[in-house]
Design a protein around this motif. Structure first.
Motif, PDB file in Angstrom:
ATOM      1  N   LYS A  14       0.864  -1.179   0.000  1.00  0.00           N
ATOM      2  CA  LYS A  14       0.000   0.000   0.000  1.00  0.00           C
ATOM      3  C   LYS A  14       0.897   1.224   0.000  1.00  0.00           C
ATOM      4  O   LYS A  14       1.820   1.323   0.805  1.00  0.00           O
ATOM      5  CB  LYS A  14      -0.924   0.022   1.220  1.00  0.00           C
ATOM      6  N   THR A  15       0.623   2.166  -0.916  1.00  0.00           N
ATOM      7  CA  THR A  15       1.501   3.321  -1.033  1.00  0.00           C
ATOM      8  C   THR A  15       0.768   4.508  -1.635  1.00  0.00           C
ATOM      9  O   THR A  15      -0.254   4.350  -2.309  1.00  0.00           O
ATOM     10  CB  THR A  15       2.725   2.976  -1.912  1.00  0.00           C
ATOM     11  N   THR A  16       1.309   5.690  -1.375  1.00  0.00           N
ATOM     12  CA  THR A  16       0.817   6.928  -1.989  1.00  0.00           C
ATOM     13  C   THR A  16       1.884   7.554  -2.870  1.00  0.00           C
ATOM     14  O   THR A  16       1.722   8.686  -3.320  1.00  0.00           O
ATOM     15  CB  THR A  16       0.400   7.931  -0.896  1.00  0.00           C
ATOM     16  N   ARG A  17       2.956   6.849  -3.130  1.00  0.00           N
ATOM     17  CA  ARG A  17       4.047   7.400  -3.925  1.00  0.00           C
ATOM     18  C   ARG A  17       3.665   7.473  -5.400  1.00  0.00           C
ATOM     19  O   ARG A  17       3.015   6.565  -5.934  1.00  0.00           O
ATOM     20  CB  ARG A  17       5.312   6.555  -3.754  1.00  0.00           C
ATOM     21  N   ILE A  18       4.159   8.507  -6.063  1.00  0.00           N
ATOM     22  CA  ILE A  18       3.807   8.700  -7.477  1.00  0.00           C
ATOM     23  C   ILE A  18       4.568   7.732  -8.366  1.00  0.00           C
ATOM     24  O   ILE A  18       4.206   7.554  -9.536  1.00  0.00           O
ATOM     25  CB  ILE A  18       4.102  10.151  -7.911  1.00  0.00           C
ATOM     26  N   GLU A  19       5.627   7.111  -7.841  1.00  0.00           N
ATOM     27  CA  GLU A  19       6.378   6.142  -8.644  1.00  0.00           C
ATOM     28  C   GLU A  19       5.563   4.884  -8.937  1.00  0.00           C
ATOM     29  O   GLU A  19       5.901   4.113  -9.841  1.00  0.00           O
ATOM     30  CB  GLU A  19       7.675   5.733  -7.942  1.00  0.00           C
ATOM     31  N   PHE A  20       4.495   4.667  -8.175  1.00  0.00           N
ATOM     32  CA  PHE A  20       3.638   3.496  -8.357  1.00  0.00           C
ATOM     33  C   PHE A  20       2.372   3.900  -9.100  1.00  0.00           C
ATOM     34  O   PHE A  20       1.771   4.943  -8.809  1.00  0.00           O
ATOM     35  CB  PHE A  20       3.278   2.888  -6.996  1.00  0.00           C
ATOM     36  N   ASP A  21       1.969   3.075 -10.050  1.00  0.00           N
ATOM     37  CA  ASP A  21       0.783   3.377 -10.854  1.00  0.00           C
ATOM     38  C   ASP A  21      -0.505   3.187 -10.068  1.00  0.00           C
ATOM     39  O   ASP A  21      -1.508   3.838 -10.351  1.00  0.00           O
ATOM     40  CB  ASP A  21       0.759   2.491 -12.108  1.00  0.00           C
ATOM     41  N   LEU A  22      -0.497   2.282  -9.096  1.00  0.00           N
ATOM     42  CA  LEU A  22      -1.689   1.977  -8.316  1.00  0.00           C
ATOM     43  C   LEU A  22      -1.392   2.148  -6.831  1.00  0.00           C
ATOM     44  O   LEU A  22      -0.235   2.047  -6.405  1.00  0.00           O
ATOM     45  CB  LEU A  22      -2.152   0.540  -8.591  1.00  0.00           C
ATOM     46  N   PRO A  23      -2.419   2.363  -6.014  1.00  0.00           N
ATOM     47  CA  PRO A  23      -2.179   2.514  -4.565  1.00  0.00           C
ATOM     48  C   PRO A  23      -1.973   1.190  -3.844  1.00  0.00           C
ATOM     49  O   PRO A  23      -1.419   1.172  -2.742  1.00  0.00           O
ATOM     50  CB  PRO A  23      -3.455   3.212  -4.071  1.00  0.00           C
ATOM     51  N   GLU A  24      -2.408   0.076  -4.443  1.00  0.00           N
ATOM     52  CA  GLU A  24      -2.281  -1.219  -3.779  1.00  0.00           C
ATOM     53  C   GLU A  24      -1.867  -2.288  -4.787  1.00  0.00           C
ATOM     54  O   GLU A  24      -2.293  -2.257  -5.943  1.00  0.00           O
ATOM     55  CB  GLU A  24      -3.601  -1.632  -3.105  1.00  0.00           C
ATOM     56  N   TYR A  25      -1.057  -3.217  -4.308  1.00  0.00           N
ATOM     57  CA  TYR A  25      -0.599  -4.345  -5.118  1.00  0.00           C
ATOM     58  C   TYR A  25      -0.595  -5.603  -4.259  1.00  0.00           C
ATOM     59  O   TYR A  25      -0.442  -5.543  -3.041  1.00  0.00           O
ATOM     60  CB  TYR A  25       0.822  -4.113  -5.654  1.00  0.00           C
ATOM     61  N   SER A  26      -0.730  -6.722  -4.938  1.00  0.00           N
ATOM     62  CA  SER A  26      -0.617  -8.014  -4.271  1.00  0.00           C
ATOM     63  C   SER A  26      -0.017  -9.008  -5.268  1.00  0.00           C
ATOM     64  O   SER A  26      -0.612  -9.288  -6.317  1.00  0.00           O
ATOM     65  CB  SER A  26      -1.981  -8.519  -3.781  1.00  0.00           C
ATOM     66  N   VAL A  27       1.170  -9.495  -4.963  1.00  0.00           N
ATOM     67  CA  VAL A  27       1.860 -10.458  -5.820  1.00  0.00           C
ATOM     68  C   VAL A  27       2.353 -11.612  -4.957  1.00  0.00           C
ATOM     69  O   VAL A  27       2.388 -11.514  -3.730  1.00  0.00           O
ATOM     70  CB  VAL A  27       3.057  -9.803  -6.557  1.00  0.00           C
ATOM     71  N   ARG A  28       2.730 -12.706  -5.616  1.00  0.00           N
ATOM     72  CA  ARG A  28       3.279 -13.837  -4.884  1.00  0.00           C
ATOM     73  C   ARG A  28       4.754 -13.993  -5.261  1.00  0.00           C
ATOM     74  O   ARG A  28       5.139 -13.906  -6.421  1.00  0.00           O
ATOM     75  CB  ARG A  28       2.510 -15.132  -5.190  1.00  0.00           C
ATOM     76  N   ARG A  29       5.560 -14.215  -4.244  1.00  0.00           N
ATOM     77  CA  ARG A  29       7.002 -14.348  -4.433  1.00  0.00           C
ATOM     78  C   ARG A  29       7.515 -15.545  -3.642  1.00  0.00           C
ATOM     79  O   ARG A  29       7.004 -15.864  -2.569  1.00  0.00           O
ATOM     80  CB  ARG A  29       7.730 -13.072  -3.953  1.00  0.00           C
ATOM     81  N   ARG A  30       8.552 -16.190  -4.167  1.00  0.00           N
ATOM     82  CA  ARG A  30       9.219 -17.266  -3.459  1.00  0.00           C
ATOM     83  C   ARG A  30      10.561 -16.758  -2.941  1.00  0.00           C
ATOM     84  O   ARG A  30      10.974 -15.638  -3.243  1.00  0.00           O
ATOM     85  CB  ARG A  30       9.409 -18.489  -4.368  1.00  0.00           C
ATOM     86  N   TYR A  31      11.255 -17.603  -2.202  1.00  0.00           N
ATOM     87  CA  TYR A  31      12.489 -17.152  -1.554  1.00  0.00           C
ATOM     88  C   TYR A  31      13.504 -16.621  -2.561  1.00  0.00           C
ATOM     89  O   TYR A  31      14.148 -15.598  -2.323  1.00  0.00           O
ATOM     90  CB  TYR A  31      13.103 -18.292  -0.735  1.00  0.00           C
ATOM     91  N   GLN A  32      13.674 -17.302  -3.680  1.00  0.00           N
ATOM     92  CA  GLN A  32      14.690 -16.879  -4.647  1.00  0.00           C
ATOM     93  C   GLN A  32      14.370 -15.514  -5.238  1.00  0.00           C
ATOM     94  O   GLN A  32      15.282 -14.811  -5.693  1.00  0.00           O
ATOM     95  CB  GLN A  32      14.834 -17.920  -5.753  1.00  0.00           C
TER      96      GLN A  32
END
Length: 443
Positions: free
Chosen positions: A117-135
Motif C-alpha cells: 500500500k503506497t501513496t508514492r507517485i512512482e507506483f501506478d496503483l495505490p495497492e498491489y498483491s503479488v506472490r514471491r518465493r524465496y529466490q
C-alpha cells in the motif's frame, strides 16, 4: 566534508555489549547520500515489466510494564508509532504473509503473498498483491547490493537447511521464514534510499518478475567498486570506521556465544520436556490403583502437565522469536562488514589515483586530473551513506533488542507463574484431603 571527532571504541576483547561505546556518538554535521547514487536509483524503469499465535496480556508485574516505566532510550510512545525508529513519515507499507506450498513435477516450493500500500507517485496503483518465493527475495537483495553499494542492505534468512534435521516445508519453519522475509522487506521499504530503488518497485508490482533481464542499473559508485585499481593496499582506515569494525567484531563474538548457549539450552529443554511428560504419566497410572491417594496423585499429574505446557511455550518463544533475531543480527554484522570492505576499496582507488597524480605533477607539473576529484567525491559519498545507515542500524538494533529481551522476560515470568500456581493448587488440594481424613477419623 567535515565531520565531528568520533568517539573511540575499546579493543574487541571480551566485554559486555552494554560497555561498548557507540562509535559515532559524537555530534556531527548531517550527511546526505551522494547525488550520483540517488539519481541513478530513481530514474529509468525496466521495460517489459507489467504492474500487475494469540497475544497474551501480561500481568501488572510483567517485565514489559516495568520496562515502560524505565523509559529506556527515549520516549516509548515514539518507538511504538515508528517501530523502525526512522523518525520519518512513512508512505510505503509492505506485508509478507499467506505462505502456500506448490508441487510440480520438477520441484516443490513455497510462495508468499507480498501486499503493498503506497501513496508514492512512482507506483501506478495505490495497492498491489503479488506472490514471491524465496529466490525472488534473494534476487531483490542482490540487485539492491549491486545498484546501491554504498548502503547497508538488510540480510535474508539462510536459504539452505540441513536435510533430515529441519523440514523446510513444516509449518514452524515456513512461519519463521515468513516472519524473517516480512522483516527484511519492511526494513527495505523503510529505508530513505533503498525504498526508491526501481528493483524494489518491480519486485512489489510486477506479476511476472523477469529476473534474467532484471534492471541493468549500476551506479557510478558501484562501477568504481567493481573496478578498483588492482594491487593498491589501503593506507589506513579512518578512525571512525575502525571503531565500527571493532564494534562489529565484539558484537559478533557476544551474539555468537549467546546463540551457541541458547541452542544448547533449547536442546536440554527439549530433553527435559520429554522426561517430564513421561514423569507425569507415571502418576496418572498410579492414581488408578490407589483409591485413597487418587486425588493427590492426579493433582501431581495435573501439575506436571501444566509445567509441560508452560515449558513448551517457553521453548517455542526461544526457537521462534529469540534465536531468529540473534541469527538476523549475526547476518547483519556480515552485511555491514561487507559494506565497510567496499568503502575501503573506494578509498584505496582514490589514494592510488591521487598518488599517481602527485608523481606526475612533480615530474611535469600537470594539474591534478578531474578523475581524482571525482574519486574523492565518491569516497565522501560512501562515507556519508555508510554513517547514515550505521546510525539507522543502531536505532533498529536498540529497538529490536528492547523488544526481544522484554519478550524473553515476559515468557520466563509466565512460565514460573504458571508452574507456581499449579503446585500451589496441589498444596491446597493436599490440605483439603488432610482435613477430610481427620474428619472421617473423628466420626
Amino acid at each position: 566534508m567535515s565531520v565531528g571527532a568520533p568517539r573511540g571504541l575499546a579493543s574487541s576483547g571480551q566485554k559486555l555489549i552494554t560497555e561498548i561505546l557507540h562509535p559515532l556518538s559524537a555530534a556531527e554535521e548531517p550527511l546526505s547520500p551522494g547525488p550520483d547514487v540517488t539519481i541513478s536509483a530513481e530514474k529509468d524503469k525496466e521495460p517489459g515489466l507489467t504492474n500487475g499465535t494469540p497475544v497474551e496480556i501480561s500481568s501488572p508485574a510483567s517485565a514489559s510494564v516495568l520496562l515502560s516505566r524505565l523509559q529506556l532510550d527515549g520516549d516509548p510512545e515514539a518507538d511504538a508509532h515508528d517501530p523502525f525508529g526512522s523518525g520519518e513519515p512513512r508512505d510505503l507499507f509492505v506485508t509478507v504473509d499467506d505462505p502456500k506450498k506448490h508441487v510440480s513435477t520438477m520441484e516443490t516450493y513455497i510462495t508468499y503473498r507480498v501486499s503493498t500500500k503506497t501513496t508514492r507517485i512512482e507506483f501506478d496503483l495505490p495497492e498491489y498483491s503479488v506472490r514471491r518465493r524465496y529466490q525472488d527475495f534473494d534476487w531483490l537483495r542482490i540487485k539492491l547490493e549491486d545498484s546501491q553499494p554504498t548502503h547497508l542492505v538488510p540480510p535474508l534468512p539462510e536459504k539452505f537447511v540441513m536435510k533430515g534435521v529441519v523440514d523446510r516445508f513444516s509449518e514452524e519453519f515456513v512461519g519463521t521464514r515468513m516472519k524473517a522475509l516480512d522483516k527484511f522487506l519492511k526494513r527495505v521499504a523503510d529505508h530513505p534510499v533503498l525504498s526508491f530503488n526501481p528493483h524494489l518497485n518491480a519486485f512489489l508490482t510486477a506479476k511476472d518478475l523477469n529476473k534474467r533481464q532484471g534492471l541493468a542499473l549500476l551506479t557510478k559508485v558501484g562501477e568504481s567498486v567493481k573496478n578498483v585499481a588492482g594491487g593498491y593496499k589501503l593506507r589506513a582506515r579512518p578512525v571512525e570506521f575502525c571503531a565500527m569494525g571493532e564494534y562489529l567484531d565484539t558484537f559478533s563474538q557476544k551474539l555468537g556465544t549467546i546463540d551457541r548457549i541458547a541452542q544448547r539450552i533449547l536442546r536440554e529443554q527439549s530433553e527435559y520436556l520429554t522426561e517430564l511428560r513421561e514423569y507425569g504419566t507415571v502418576y496418572s497410572t498410579w492414581a488408578g490403583s490407589e483409591e485413597q491417594l487418587q486425588r493427590p496423585l492426579e493433582g501431581v499429574a495435573g501439575c506436571v502437565t501444566t509445567s509441560c505446557g508452560a515449558l513448551e511455550d517457553l521453548s517455542d518463544n526461544m526457537s521462534q522469536d529469540f534465536l531468529p533475531v540473534l541469527r538476523e543480527y549475526i547476518l547483519y554484522i556480515e552485511s555491514m562488514k561487507n559494506v565497510l570492505r567496499k568503502r575501503d576499496q573506494v578509498q584505496a582507488e582514490y589514494e592510488g589515483r591521487l598518488e599517481a597524480a602527485v608523481l606526475r605533477k612533480q615530474e611535469d607539473r600537470t594539474p591534478i586530473p578531474v578523475e581524482v576529484e571525482k574519486c574523492q567525491d565518491k569516497v565522501e559519498c560512501f562515507n556519508a551513506d555508510l554513517k547514515a545507515d550505521w546510525e539507522r542500524w543502531q536505532r533498529n538494533k536498540r529497538q529490536d533488542f528492547k523488544q526481544l529481551l522484554t519478550g524473553m522476560a515476559d515468557k520466563n515470568i509466565s512460565y514460573y507463574e504458571k508452574s507456581q500456581a499449579a503446585w500451589e493448587s496441589l498444596i491446597t488440594l493436599l490440605q483439603e484431603k488432610q482435613t477430610e481424613d481427620k474428619t472421617s477419623e473423628t466420626n
